[in-house]
Design a protein around this motif. Structure first.
Motif, short mmCIF file in Angstrom:
data_model
loop_
_atom_site.label_atom_id
_atom_site.label_comp_id
_atom_site.label_asym_id
_atom_site.label_seq_id
_atom_site.Cartn_x
_atom_site.Cartn_y
_atom_site.Cartn_z
N VAL A 68 0.82 -1.24 -0.05
CA VAL A 68 -0.08 0.02 -0.26
C VAL A 68 1.02 1.42 0.02
N PHE A 69 1.93 1.29 0.72
CA PHE A 69 2.88 2.39 0.72
C PHE A 69 3.63 2.71 -0.47
N SER A 70 3.93 1.35 -1.22
CA SER A 70 4.50 1.52 -2.46
C SER A 70 3.72 2.11 -3.57
N PHE A 71 2.57 1.57 -3.49
CA PHE A 71 1.45 1.97 -4.39
C PHE A 71 1.20 3.62 -4.31
N SER A 72 1.19 3.93 -3.01
CA SER A 72 0.74 5.45 -2.76
C SER A 72 1.92 6.33 -3.37
N MET A 73 3.15 5.83 -3.28
CA MET A 73 4.14 6.70 -3.74
C MET A 73 4.17 6.68 -5.06
N ILE A 74 3.80 5.53 -5.85
CA ILE A 74 3.91 5.47 -7.27
C ILE A 74 2.44 6.32 -7.75
N ALA A 75 1.51 6.32 -7.18
CA ALA A 75 0.46 7.10 -7.52
C ALA A 75 0.61 8.70 -7.52
N ILE A 76 1.24 9.06 -6.25
CA ILE A 76 1.54 10.52 -6.15
C ILE A 76 2.41 11.06 -7.41
N ILE A 77 3.54 10.03 -7.59
CA ILE A 77 4.29 10.55 -8.90
C ILE A 77 3.67 10.28 -10.22
N MET A 78 2.82 9.60 -10.31
CA MET A 78 1.95 9.55 -11.68
C MET A 78 1.22 10.86 -11.55
N ILE A 79 0.44 11.17 -10.66
CA ILE A 79 -0.45 12.17 -10.70
C ILE A 79 0.44 13.43 -11.02
N ILE A 80 1.43 13.74 -10.34
CA ILE A 80 2.25 14.70 -10.49
C ILE A 80 2.62 14.72 -12.16
N PHE A 81 2.81 13.83 -12.61
CA PHE A 81 3.58 13.68 -13.99
C PHE A 81 2.45 14.03 -14.96
N VAL A 82 1.21 13.70 -14.44
CA VAL A 82 0.20 13.71 -15.56
C VAL A 82 -0.40 15.19 -15.53
N ILE A 83 -0.33 15.84 -14.41
CA ILE A 83 -0.75 17.16 -14.11
C ILE A 83 0.49 18.20 -15.05
N PHE A 84 1.47 17.52 -14.80
CA PHE A 84 2.72 18.52 -15.52
C PHE A 84 2.62 18.49 -17.20
N VAL A 85 2.08 17.19 -17.66
CA VAL A 85 2.24 16.87 -19.09
C VAL A 85 0.93 17.53 -19.59
N VAL A 86 -0.35 17.58 -18.70
CA VAL A 86 -1.64 18.04 -19.13
C VAL A 86 -1.28 19.93 -19.41
N THR A 87 -0.71 20.34 -18.12
CA THR A 87 -0.56 21.86 -18.37
C THR A 87 0.51 22.46 -19.28
N GLU A 88 1.72 21.44 -19.47
CA GLU A 88 3.09 21.94 -20.04
C GLU A 88 3.17 20.88 -21.40
N GLY A 89 1.96 20.19 -21.68
CA GLY A 89 1.99 18.95 -22.62
C GLY A 89 2.53 19.41 -24.06
N THR A 90 1.73 20.68 -24.43
CA THR A 90 1.77 21.34 -25.92
C THR A 90 3.25 21.59 -26.02
N ALA A 91 3.70 22.41 -25.27
CA ALA A 91 5.11 22.78 -25.44
C ALA A 91 6.07 21.80 -25.33
N LEU A 92 6.10 20.72 -24.52
CA LEU A 92 6.80 19.66 -24.42
C LEU A 92 6.86 18.66 -25.47
N LEU A 93 5.47 18.73 -26.24
CA LEU A 93 5.49 17.72 -27.40
C LEU A 93 6.18 18.44 -28.80
N ASP A 94 6.15 19.84 -28.81
CA ASP A 94 6.70 20.69 -29.83
C ASP A 94 8.38 20.61 -29.67
#
Length: 230
Positions: A142-168
Protein backbone atom coordinates in the motif's frame (compact mmCIF):
# COMPACT_ATOMS: atom_id res chain seq x y z
CA UNK A 1 -6.96 -47.40 86.30
CA UNK A 2 -5.80 -43.86 85.76
CA UNK A 3 -5.07 -43.04 82.04
CA UNK A 4 -1.48 -41.99 82.74
CA UNK A 5 -0.79 -45.17 84.67
CA UNK A 6 -2.33 -47.21 81.84
CA UNK A 7 -0.01 -45.58 79.27
CA UNK A 8 3.04 -46.23 81.46
CA UNK A 9 2.00 -49.84 81.85
CA UNK A 10 1.62 -50.23 78.06
CA UNK A 11 5.07 -48.67 77.55
CA UNK A 12 6.65 -51.10 80.02
CA UNK A 13 4.93 -54.00 78.34
CA UNK A 14 6.36 -52.85 74.98
CA UNK A 15 9.83 -52.84 76.49
CA UNK A 16 9.55 -56.56 77.30
CA UNK A 17 8.82 -57.53 73.74
CA UNK A 18 11.54 -59.13 71.67
CA UNK A 19 13.22 -56.82 69.22
CA UNK A 20 13.76 -58.34 65.74
CA UNK A 21 17.30 -58.74 64.51
CA UNK A 22 16.66 -56.97 61.19
CA UNK A 23 14.43 -54.12 60.17
CA UNK A 24 12.17 -54.32 57.16
CA UNK A 25 14.62 -52.03 55.31
CA UNK A 26 17.34 -54.71 55.73
CA UNK A 27 19.42 -52.96 58.39
CA UNK A 28 20.68 -55.08 61.32
CA UNK A 29 19.29 -53.79 64.62
CA UNK A 30 21.19 -53.61 67.91
CA UNK A 31 19.62 -55.25 71.02
CA UNK A 32 16.60 -53.43 72.50
CA UNK A 33 16.53 -50.90 69.62
CA UNK A 34 13.40 -48.80 69.67
CA UNK A 35 13.93 -47.31 66.21
CA UNK A 36 15.84 -48.38 63.15
CA UNK A 37 19.03 -46.36 62.87
CA UNK A 38 18.79 -46.43 59.07
CA UNK A 39 15.16 -45.68 58.16
CA UNK A 40 13.83 -44.54 61.58
CA UNK A 41 11.00 -47.07 61.70
CA UNK A 42 9.74 -47.87 65.25
CA UNK A 43 10.37 -51.44 66.38
CA UNK A 44 7.43 -51.42 68.82
CA UNK A 45 3.78 -50.84 68.20
CA UNK A 46 3.40 -47.91 70.54
CA UNK A 47 -0.21 -47.15 71.44
CA UNK A 48 -1.49 -44.18 69.52
CA UNK A 49 1.49 -44.09 67.19
CA UNK A 50 0.66 -43.90 63.49
CA UNK A 51 3.42 -43.80 60.97
CA UNK A 52 2.74 -40.93 58.60
CA UNK A 53 3.71 -41.44 54.97
CA UNK A 54 6.41 -39.22 53.63
CA UNK A 55 4.93 -36.19 51.86
CA UNK A 56 5.08 -36.40 48.09
CA UNK A 57 7.55 -33.96 46.57
CA UNK A 58 5.79 -30.93 45.18
CA UNK A 59 6.57 -30.28 41.52
CA UNK A 60 8.33 -27.00 40.83
CA UNK A 61 6.01 -24.24 39.67
CA UNK A 62 5.81 -23.90 35.96
CA UNK A 63 7.91 -21.07 34.64
CA UNK A 64 5.86 -18.19 33.41
CA UNK A 65 5.97 -17.67 29.71
CA UNK A 66 8.45 -14.97 28.91
CA UNK A 67 7.38 -14.43 25.33
CA UNK A 68 5.12 -11.48 24.73
CA UNK A 69 1.90 -12.02 22.81
CA UNK A 70 2.31 -11.41 19.10
CA UNK A 71 0.95 -8.01 18.14
CA UNK A 72 -1.57 -8.00 15.32
CA UNK A 73 -0.16 -6.84 12.01
CA UNK A 74 -2.29 -3.93 10.87
CA UNK A 75 -2.14 -0.19 10.33
CA UNK A 76 -2.74 0.17 14.10
CA UNK A 77 0.64 -1.49 14.72
CA UNK A 78 3.08 1.43 14.65
CA UNK A 79 6.16 -0.76 14.24
CA UNK A 80 4.61 -2.64 11.31
CA UNK A 81 3.64 0.65 9.66
CA UNK A 82 7.13 2.07 10.17
CA UNK A 83 8.83 -1.03 8.75
CA UNK A 84 6.44 -1.17 5.79
CA UNK A 85 7.01 2.48 4.94
CA UNK A 86 10.81 2.23 5.11
CA UNK A 87 10.91 -0.93 2.98
CA UNK A 88 8.54 0.65 0.43
CA UNK A 89 10.75 3.73 0.30
CA UNK A 90 13.79 1.52 -0.22
CA UNK A 91 12.12 -0.39 -3.08
CA UNK A 92 10.68 2.73 -4.75
CA UNK A 93 13.71 3.72 -6.84
CA UNK A 94 14.52 0.21 -8.13
CA UNK A 95 10.88 -0.30 -9.07
CA UNK A 96 10.71 2.99 -11.00
CA UNK A 97 14.06 2.87 -12.79
CA UNK A 98 13.83 -0.82 -13.74
CA UNK A 99 10.54 -0.47 -15.64
CA UNK A 100 12.36 -0.95 -18.94
CA UNK A 101 13.46 -4.47 -17.92
CA UNK A 102 10.64 -7.04 -18.19
CA UNK A 103 9.50 -8.74 -14.96
CA UNK A 104 12.21 -7.11 -12.86
CA UNK A 105 9.87 -4.55 -11.22
CA UNK A 106 7.59 -7.45 -10.23
CA UNK A 107 10.55 -9.21 -8.61
CA UNK A 108 11.36 -6.01 -6.69
CA UNK A 109 7.76 -5.80 -5.44
CA UNK A 110 7.82 -9.47 -4.37
CA UNK A 111 11.03 -9.14 -2.39
CA UNK A 112 9.80 -5.92 -0.78
CA UNK A 113 7.24 -7.97 1.13
CA UNK A 114 9.85 -10.60 1.93
CA UNK A 115 12.23 -7.94 3.28
CA UNK A 116 9.47 -6.32 5.35
CA UNK A 117 8.75 -9.61 7.16
CA UNK A 118 12.45 -10.23 7.71
CA UNK A 119 12.95 -6.74 9.17
CA UNK A 120 9.90 -6.96 11.45
CA UNK A 121 10.87 -10.41 12.75
CA UNK A 122 14.46 -9.29 13.30
CA UNK A 123 13.36 -6.24 15.31
CA UNK A 124 10.74 -7.97 17.46
CA UNK A 125 12.45 -11.38 17.72
CA UNK A 126 9.12 -13.06 16.93
CA UNK A 127 8.14 -15.24 14.01
CA UNK A 128 5.08 -14.23 12.01
CA UNK A 129 2.38 -16.56 10.79
CA UNK A 130 1.75 -16.84 7.07
CA UNK A 131 -1.34 -14.67 7.45
CA UNK A 132 0.54 -12.01 9.41
CA UNK A 133 3.35 -12.12 6.85
CA UNK A 134 0.84 -11.50 4.06
CA UNK A 135 -0.55 -8.54 6.02
CA UNK A 136 2.95 -7.16 6.47
CA UNK A 137 3.44 -7.41 2.72
CA UNK A 138 0.08 -5.73 2.15
CA UNK A 139 1.09 -2.74 4.29
CA UNK A 140 4.34 -2.46 2.36
CA UNK A 141 2.49 -2.70 -0.94
CA UNK A 142 0.00 0.00 0.00
CA UNK A 143 2.84 2.40 0.78
CA UNK A 144 4.60 1.48 -2.48
CA UNK A 145 1.45 2.08 -4.49
CA UNK A 146 0.84 5.40 -2.74
CA UNK A 147 4.29 6.62 -3.73
CA UNK A 148 3.87 5.51 -7.35
CA UNK A 149 0.39 7.05 -7.54
CA UNK A 150 1.62 10.41 -6.26
CA UNK A 151 4.44 10.48 -8.83
CA UNK A 152 2.05 9.51 -11.64
CA UNK A 153 -0.50 12.17 -10.72
CA UNK A 154 2.20 14.86 -10.54
CA UNK A 155 3.54 13.74 -13.92
CA UNK A 156 0.09 13.74 -15.53
CA UNK A 157 -0.66 17.22 -14.20
CA UNK A 158 2.65 18.46 -15.56
CA UNK A 159 2.04 16.88 -18.97
CA UNK A 160 -1.49 18.26 -19.19
CA UNK A 161 -0.41 21.81 -18.31
CA UNK A 162 2.88 21.84 -20.23
CA UNK A 163 2.15 19.09 -22.72
CA UNK A 164 1.86 21.18 -25.88
CA UNK A 165 5.19 22.95 -25.43
CA UNK A 166 6.86 19.70 -24.39
CA UNK A 167 5.59 17.84 -27.44
CA UNK A 168 6.72 20.64 -29.76
CA UNK A 169 10.22 20.34 -28.33
CA UNK A 170 10.14 16.55 -28.79
CA UNK A 171 9.17 16.92 -32.46
CA UNK A 172 12.20 19.12 -33.16
CA UNK A 173 14.58 17.27 -30.84
CA UNK A 174 17.65 15.78 -32.48
CA UNK A 175 19.71 13.46 -30.31
CA UNK A 176 20.55 9.89 -29.35
CA UNK A 177 17.24 9.41 -27.51
CA UNK A 178 15.01 11.02 -30.09
CA UNK A 179 11.45 9.66 -29.76
CA UNK A 180 9.54 8.33 -32.73
CA UNK A 181 7.08 10.72 -34.33
CA UNK A 182 4.21 8.23 -34.16
CA UNK A 183 4.68 7.97 -30.38
CA UNK A 184 4.67 11.76 -30.05
CA UNK A 185 1.48 11.98 -32.11
CA UNK A 186 -0.19 9.26 -29.99
CA UNK A 187 0.60 11.21 -26.83
CA UNK A 188 -0.69 14.40 -28.47
CA UNK A 189 -4.02 12.78 -29.30
CA UNK A 190 -4.26 11.36 -25.77
CA UNK A 191 -3.74 14.77 -24.22
CA UNK A 192 -6.41 16.27 -26.47
CA UNK A 193 -8.98 13.72 -25.25
CA UNK A 194 -9.50 14.08 -21.47
CA UNK A 195 -11.73 11.00 -21.30
CA UNK A 196 -9.14 8.73 -22.89
CA UNK A 197 -6.47 10.25 -20.67
CA UNK A 198 -8.52 9.56 -17.55
CA UNK A 199 -9.18 5.96 -18.62
CA UNK A 200 -5.48 5.38 -19.36
CA UNK A 201 -4.33 6.85 -16.06
CA UNK A 202 -7.02 4.96 -14.15
CA UNK A 203 -6.11 1.67 -15.79
CA UNK A 204 -2.43 2.22 -15.06
CA UNK A 205 -3.22 2.95 -11.39
CA UNK A 206 -5.33 -0.21 -11.10
CA UNK A 207 -2.56 -2.27 -12.66
CA UNK A 208 0.05 -0.80 -10.32
CA UNK A 209 -2.23 -1.38 -7.34
CA UNK A 210 -2.63 -5.07 -8.16
CA UNK A 211 1.09 -5.55 -8.77
CA UNK A 212 2.25 -3.55 -5.75
CA UNK A 213 -0.10 -5.21 -3.26
CA UNK A 214 -0.47 -8.81 -4.47
CA UNK A 215 3.22 -9.48 -5.03
CA UNK A 216 4.40 -8.07 -1.65
CA UNK A 217 1.66 -10.13 0.03
CA UNK A 218 3.04 -13.29 -1.60
CA UNK A 219 6.58 -12.30 -0.64
CA UNK A 220 5.52 -11.60 2.95
CA UNK A 221 3.72 -14.94 3.25
CA UNK A 222 6.77 -16.77 1.88
CA UNK A 223 9.06 -14.84 4.23
CA UNK A 224 6.92 -15.76 7.25
CA UNK A 225 7.00 -19.43 6.26
CA UNK A 226 10.77 -19.41 5.71
CA UNK A 227 11.68 -17.59 8.93
CA UNK A 228 9.26 -19.68 11.01
CA UNK A 229 11.43 -22.76 10.32
CA UNK A 230 14.61 -21.11 11.62
Amino acid sequence: MHPIAERVNQFLICQTRVVPDFCTCGAQLPPDARFCHKCGKPQYDYPGFVEEPAPAPTPPPAAAAQTKPLAEISFHNRLAVRVGFLVALLAFLPFVFLQAIPFLPAVVAFFAGFLAVFSYSRITGQSLTVRSGARMGWITGVFSFSMIAIIMIIFVIFVVTEGTALLDQLRTYQGPFQPKLDQVEAVTKLLQDPRSLAISVGGALVLFFVILTALPMLGGALGAKVFAKE
